[in-house]
Every structure is written in structure tokens, then in C-alpha cells.
Design an enzyme around this catalytic site. Structure first.
Site, short mmCIF file in Angstrom:
data_model
loop_
_atom_site.label_atom_id
_atom_site.label_comp_id
_atom_site.label_asym_id
_atom_site.label_seq_id
_atom_site.Cartn_x
_atom_site.Cartn_y
_atom_site.Cartn_z
N HIS A 63 0.71 -1.24 0.10
CA HIS A 63 0.06 0.02 -0.05
C HIS A 63 0.79 1.18 -0.17
CE1 HIS A 63 -3.90 -2.05 0.62
NE2 HIS A 63 -3.13 -2.76 1.25
N ASP A 272 2.21 -6.03 2.80
CA ASP A 272 1.00 -5.16 3.09
C ASP A 272 1.45 -3.96 3.69
OD1 ASP A 272 -1.71 -4.72 3.42
OD2 ASP A 272 -1.73 -5.92 5.26
#
Length: 385
Positions: A63, A272
Site C-alpha cells: 500500500h 502489506d
């Protein structure tokens, strides 16, 4: 031949991890941007004795980093985030977006798709908004939606062919039809942020789902009379499971459990990562939610849920080998070859083979990153005697 030699570099003396195994005192020849199958006379030789050479890392769930969010940052900020992860060995990266308004995500996909088209990103991943409010994690509940196939198609189309993965709670209305749609479009349908039962998960796999989004996290645990989604995802060879190996998301015994049941060929190590990766502690935004990073752990300011990670893949690699005691060759498959295959880019990256991009990572004997090369150019040049 002289011209070719001038553009050629031979990395010599290291342990080189190839698809067939580790070669002691190996040699990797780089010509321009690619790995070569021959070694021209007069090529520059770099002595990497005492080091490892492995393929560049491939992160299919990320992200942001370097203070930048892929969901909301400017193009320059996104490029800085990409650069941050490259400096930690990730030479191929997918930009993941958290839950937002549908029109916002569609516009965002249009912006990020340009970075895919120019080669900075390997694709886009929509983690939300089609997820369960029961397992939302660090996603805004007010913005969650059922996975209506028409809306899923809208986001995929907004990426102009660059969407690689959509995470879904497949038990929700429209979930199975959306899985079938994604499979038909050649986009990965990933089961995640789900409250599905074992039977519902099996049904989704049969419909075409192929990835488990950060297995164990944001889904029901295994119970002796309710095996839940984890059991179904672990037992089916059609599923590759994402694992976040940062020491926070998973206990080492759980990581070992996943490797034991899936085998190294069906594990993808991911970060992540959110903005703070490679940047530091502080206050950040994850979509519309406020996040505090303290001692390297990201949690929502309101509620305290884990909000992504600050992990980089060089740390994940080192933990896997030194703490989890996973064989180096298995870690390489999980961190390079497997995600490259899933993303459909394994013809170019993911292994050290002639004709592929010269994307590679140099590690010292303690598995600390010492060098990174992408497309034949050093991002971090290893120090040699």
C-alpha cells in the site's frame, strides 16, 4: 564482441539461487538490462565471494512506503514509495488500494495505471471495498459494499488492463459471480477480509478464486467444529496464500504451519506495507482512517486494529531464513517466483535465467541486503574489497 563486453558485468563468487537450486561459487552475467547465457571476453567482473545472489523480490500486496500512500499520494509521492521499496530489494511491485468511494478508486486506478504502463508498477490491487464488515480490519466500514459484478467490473475497467487482483469477501451477495467475472477477465480473485464458512470458501475456490489475502489475518480462526476459511485455503492446491512475515501479523509457528501444508510453491511472502515502511514511526492516514505507527507497528488510532505493516521484503526474507529456518531456495520461490507467476510476469522476472530482466538482490552471509540491481542498473551497488 568488444561492444558487448563493455555493456557486460559478471557477478562472480557468490552463492547463486537458481530455479534448479543453489550454485556455489556461481556466476551471473548481465548484458545491458538482461541476464545473459554467455560470458563475453573482457566483461567487468564483480567479486561477490561470501554473498548470496537471489532474484529481485516481487511484492504483490503493498500500500505504500517512504511516507507515501499508493491510495492517495501524488504521482511523485508514489514514485518515492516505489523507490523506497526498490532500495529494500523489491524490484517488481503491485500498488494496492484500500477501501474508498467507488468513483475515487476508479479515478485513482486511472492515475496509477499510467505508472504501470511506463513500467514503474507491475499492476493494481483493489483490497476493498468488497469486503466483510465483520472482518474489515483497517478499512472504513461506511464505505464497504457488496461485490456487485457490475461495480467490480467498473474498477477493473478503470485500470485499463492493469488490474491484477481484487480481494473479496466471497460469501457476500454477488461474491461468487464476481469471482467468476474476475476469472474470465484474467484478474486474480483473492479471498480475504472474509467471514466465510469452510463450505462457502470451498465454493469460492471452485468458482475460480486462486489467492488468499494475508492468510490468517482478517478471517475467522480454525475451530474444531467450524474449520472456517483457513482450513479450506490451506488444503486446496489451487490456492496460493499470502503471508506477512513481520513478527507481528503471524507467530513463527503459524508461518511454519502454512509452509508445511501449502509447500513453498503455494506461498507468497508480501509486505502489506503502508506509508511508514522505510520511513519511521508517527501518525499517518490509511485511506480515510488515522493510523499511529509505534515501534514499527501500525495500528488504527480508533480501535487499535493492526493497519497494514511497515515491513520491507528484505526483512521478510531475512526473518524467514534466520528465525523461521525456511530453506533459502523455498524463500526465493515465495518472495520472487510465485508472485511473478501469479501476476503473469514470470517470463520477465522472478528467477535468474537467461533472457529475463537483470533484477537481482545481493545479500551478505547474514542475509542482510548488500546490493540491488533492476534491469541491469545498480540501485544499491554492493561494496567489494
Amino acid at each position: 564482441m568488444a561492444g558487448r563486453a563493455a555493456d557486460s558485468t559478471v557477478l562472480a563468487g557468490a552463492r547463486v539461487v537458481l530455479p534448479t537450486g543453489t550454485v556455489e561459487d556461481g556466476r551471473v552475467t548481465v548484458e545491458s538490462a538482461r541476464i545473459s547465457g554467455s560470458e563475453p571476453e573482457g566483461a567487468r567482473v564483480v567479486d561477490l565471494t561470501g554473498h548470496w545472489v537471489v532474484p529481485g523480490f516481487v511484492d504483490m500486496h503493498n500500500h505504500g512506503g517512504g511516507g507515501a500512500s499508493f491510495t492517495s499520494g501524488t504521482v511523485d509521492e508514489v514514485l518515492n514509495g516505489i523507490r523506497t521499496h526498490r532500495e529494500h530489494g523489491t524490484t517488481t511491485l503491485v500498488a494496492s488500494m484500500v477501501t474508498g468511494e467507488l468513483d475515487f478508486l476508479a479515478r485513482r486506478a486511472g492515475i496509477l495505471s499510467e505508472l504501470v504502463e511506463q513500467g514503474d508498477l507491475a499492476g493494481l490491487h483493489f483490497e476493498g471495498p468488497f469486503i466483510s464488515p465483520c472482518r474489515k480490519g483497517a478499512h472504513s466500514e461506511q464505505l464497504l459494499r457488496y461485490p456487485d459484478p457490475a461495480e467490480v467490473r467498473k474498477l477493473v475497467d478503470a485500470g485499463r488492463g492493469t488490474a491484477r487482483m481484487v480481494t473479496l469477501a466471497t460469501e457476500l451477495p454477488g461474491g461468487l459471480d464476481s469471482v467468476r467475472l474476475l476469472a474470465d477477465l484474467g484478474v486474480i480473485a483473492a479471498i480475504g477480509h472474509t467471514d466465510a464458512t469452510y463450505a462457502q470458501t470451498v465454493e469460492a475456490i471452485d468458482a475460480g478464486a486462486t489467492v488468499a489475502t494475508h492468510l490468517f489475518n482478517a478471517m475467522p480462526p480454525i475451530a474444531h467444529r467450524e474449520p472456517g476459511p483457513i482450513t479450506a485455503l490451506l488444503e486446496d492446491d489451487r490456492i496460493t496464500v499470502e503471508l506477512i512475515n513481520d513478527g507481528t501479523h503471524l507467530h513463527p509457528a503459524v508461518l511454519e504451519l502454512a509452509y508445511r501444508h501449502k509447500g513453498a510453491g503455494r506461498v507468497a511472502l508480501i509486505t502489506d506495507a503502508m506509508d511508514a515502511a522505510g520511513f519511521g514511526d508517527g501518525l499517518y492516514d490509511l485511506g480515510p482512517l488515522a493510523v499511529e505507527v509505534r515501534d514499527g507497528v501500525a495500528r488504527l488510532v480508533e480501535g487499535g486494529s493492526i493497519a497494514g505493516s511497515t515491513l520491507t521484503l528484505d526483512t521478510a526474507f531475512r526473518r524467514a531464513v534466520t528465525i523461521d529456518r525456511i530453506p533459502v531456495e523455498d524463500v526465493v520461490r515465495s518472495i520472487s517466483a510465485n508472485p511473478a507467476r501469479l501476476l503473469g510476469v514470470d517470463d520477465r522476472v522472478g528467477s535468474l535465467e537467461p533472457g529475463k530482466d537483470a533484477d537481482l538482490v545481493v545479500l551478505d552471509q547474514d542475509f542482510v541486503l548488500a546490493g540491488v540491481m533492476r534491469k541491469g542498473e545498480w540501485i544499491i551497488e554492493p561494496k567489494t574489497a
